[in-house]
Design a protein around this motif. Structure first.
Motif, PDB file in Angstrom:
ATOM      1  N   HIS A   7       8.552  -5.129  -3.547  1.00 59.64           N
ATOM      2  CA  HIS A   7       8.779  -6.495  -3.475  1.00 59.64           C
ATOM      3  C   HIS A   7       7.815  -7.265  -4.216  1.00 59.64           C
ATOM      4  O   HIS A   7       6.609  -6.801  -3.841  1.00 59.64           O
ATOM      5  CB  HIS A   7       9.599  -7.091  -2.170  1.00 59.64           C
ATOM      6  N   VAL A   8       8.196  -8.306  -4.698  1.00 57.79           N
ATOM      7  CA  VAL A   8       6.980  -9.213  -5.350  1.00 57.79           C
ATOM      8  C   VAL A   8       6.939 -10.497  -4.920  1.00 57.79           C
ATOM      9  O   VAL A   8       6.133 -11.366  -5.659  1.00 57.79           O
ATOM     10  CB  VAL A   8       7.078  -9.231  -7.216  1.00 57.79           C
ATOM     11  N   HIS A  29      10.132  -5.562 -12.093  1.00 59.39           N
ATOM     12  CA  HIS A  29      11.108  -5.569 -10.637  1.00 59.39           C
ATOM     13  C   HIS A  29      12.120  -6.727 -10.460  1.00 59.39           C
ATOM     14  O   HIS A  29      13.053  -6.409  -9.881  1.00 59.39           O
ATOM     15  CB  HIS A  29       9.716  -5.852  -9.717  1.00 59.39           C
ATOM     16  N   CYS A  33      15.791  -6.684  -8.749  1.00 61.94           N
ATOM     17  CA  CYS A  33      15.985  -6.663  -7.367  1.00 61.94           C
ATOM     18  C   CYS A  33      16.463  -8.468  -7.268  1.00 61.94           C
ATOM     19  O   CYS A  33      15.760  -9.304  -7.839  1.00 61.94           O
ATOM     20  CB  CYS A  33      14.437  -6.819  -6.859  1.00 61.94           C
ATOM     21  N   CYS A  36      14.076 -10.930  -4.896  1.00 56.79           N
ATOM     22  CA  CYS A  36      12.971 -11.647  -5.768  1.00 56.79           C
ATOM     23  C   CYS A  36      13.343 -12.277  -6.886  1.00 56.79           C
ATOM     24  O   CYS A  36      12.782 -13.449  -7.139  1.00 56.79           O
ATOM     25  CB  CYS A  36      11.900 -10.315  -6.274  1.00 56.79           C
TER      26      CYS A  36
HETATM   27 ZN   LIG Z   1      12.226  -7.512  -4.998  1.00 56.86          ZN
END
Ligand SMILES: [Zn+2]
Lengths: 222, 199
Positions: A7-8, A29, A33, A36
């Protein structure tokens, strides 16, 4: 690709500023996702809302008032830390000459040489003055090498103290005391102290300590 | 102001222009100094206002910022970006004002900005929503620690890049990065608690 599964969330702030360390990974990402991506959108919206907040009014007479204050202070005395130094200046000059500490002293002009201000402010045990003098030193464009050379007094090289004292000294400084707004100048100070070798640190510490002791003795006498 | 590649050229021009005004002021031209004050009074005032809270204190800080600048006029050299240096002064003075205000018995509550803002082209409902968000942001900003608030202000309102902010705040770029992330997260959480649909 595995890496992109991380995760970012913590990196999104820098990402939207164009300052992320791995923007490509974050972009990949975000495509896969939802969590996020939702946060990314929220932060983008937050920025938009912040930037559309109202600006405070600047009164039309703002600049006139500033100029009036400046005119008022034109005849006012020099900054406090420089004033404090004046009395001890003659003594410091003598000490500096005798010890051969400050080559700058020899090419002094009408005003006290900045390096001498540093020495004197150390003598006065005045952290604000120490930093103020350092700032002035760099404002005047003095070669850092000269300062380092000035601090290389061989007779002080044999003593050892922890480097904490300099930082404690600096930590006491209230920024407004010395107008530390001149980022370049004080960044130079910190980087100069960073760059000093262990021996030079010791010399500087010893210089400060000896000056402090001298001040202490004078205070005891007085 | 500094983060946009397209505006880089105009920024450089303005920068050269700032230092030209400084040079004229150093030569005794007070008109040149006044021009500098006028050029930067709005951004400096804006920053101080949101840092300090009380409009009176903010104006005092903003004025003092320029007074300090003038006091050091003789020593100014175009080694740093002019605005970086100016905001460095503003920031130090603002932090001190915040600390002083905290020591006073009854700290002034953050007051809303004087001017209505919502775009008149918006529908009344949309205007009300915008106003709600703005007032929430106003309170949210006031709730941040001064260290988190300043970094957010410099980024969002002055458009400074991380390198420039690190110079203004005299800290490392990594500190700018983490403080900014933390500030945004706190603000986001605050708005979320107030009402999930604000963002
Ligand atoms: Zn994420």
């Amino acid at each position: 690709m595995k890496n992109d599964d991380r995760h970012v969330l913590d990196e999104l702030s820098a990402y939207i500023d164009g300052e992320a360390l791995e923007p490509a990974r974050i972009a990949r990402h975000l495509q896969g996702c939802a969590e996020c991506a939702r946060r990314h959108l929220q932060l983008l919206k937050l920025g938009v809302h912040l930037r559309s907040m109202p600006l405070p009014d600047v009164r039309p007479e703002f600049a006139t008032r500033v100029m009036a204050r400046i005119a008022e202070q034109e005849g006012a005395p020099a900054p406090f830390w420089r004033r404090r130094l004046v009395d001890a200046m003659a003594v410091a000059a003598l000490v500096a000459l005798c010890a051969g500490l400050f080559p700058l002293w020899l090419r002094q002009n009408r005003e006290a040489a900045p390096a001498q201000l540093v020495a004197t402010s150390i003598e006065l045990r005045d952290p604000a003055a120490v930093v103020g003098a350092f700032v002035e030193l760099f404002d005047e464009g003095v070669d850092e090498k000269l300062v380092e050379a000035a601090l290389e007094a061989p007779e002080w090289g044999h003593m050892h103290y922890s480097s904490e004292s300099i930082w404690e000294l600096l930590a006491e400084v209230r920024p407004e005391d010395v107008s530390l707004g001149f980022s370049d100048a004080d960044n130079n100070l910190f980087s100069m102290i960073d760059r000093l070798g262990p021996e030079e640190h010791d010399v500087l510490r010893e210089l400060i300590l000896q000056r402090f002791q001298a001040v202490d003795q004078n205070e005891t006498k007085g | 102001m500094f983060n946009d590649n397209e505006s880089e050229a105009s920024r450089r021009m303005q920068e050269a222009d700032d230092w030209e005004l400084v040079a004229q002021a150093q030569a005794g031209d007070m008109e040149a100094f006044t021009a500098l004050v006028r050029r930067y009074q709005a951004p400096v005032m804006h920053f101080c206002r949101r840092m300090v809270g009380s409009p009176q204190d903010a104006e005092e800080v903003a004025q003092e910022c320029f007074v300090r600048l003038h006091r050091h006029l003789r020593r100014l050299q175009p080694r740093a970006r002019f605005s970086t240096m100016l905001f460095g002064i503003a920031r130090n003075l603002a932090l001190n004002a915040v600390r002083d205000a905290a020591r006073r018995p009854a700290p002034a509550p953050a007051e809303a900005m004087d001017r209505p803002v919502a775009d008149p082209a918006f529908s009344p409902a949309r205007r009300a929503q915008v106003r709600e968000i703005e007032s929430a942001l106003e309170r949210g900003l006031a709730m941040l620690s001064p260290e988190h608030r300043e970094v957010l202000l410099l980024r969002e309102f002055q458009g400074m890049d991380y390198e420039t902010m690190a110079k203004v705040l005299r800290c490392r770029k990594g500190t700018v990065r983490s403080r900014l992330a933390r500030a945004r997260e706190q603000l986001r959480e605050y708005l979320f608690v107030l009402g999930g649909d604000l963002l």
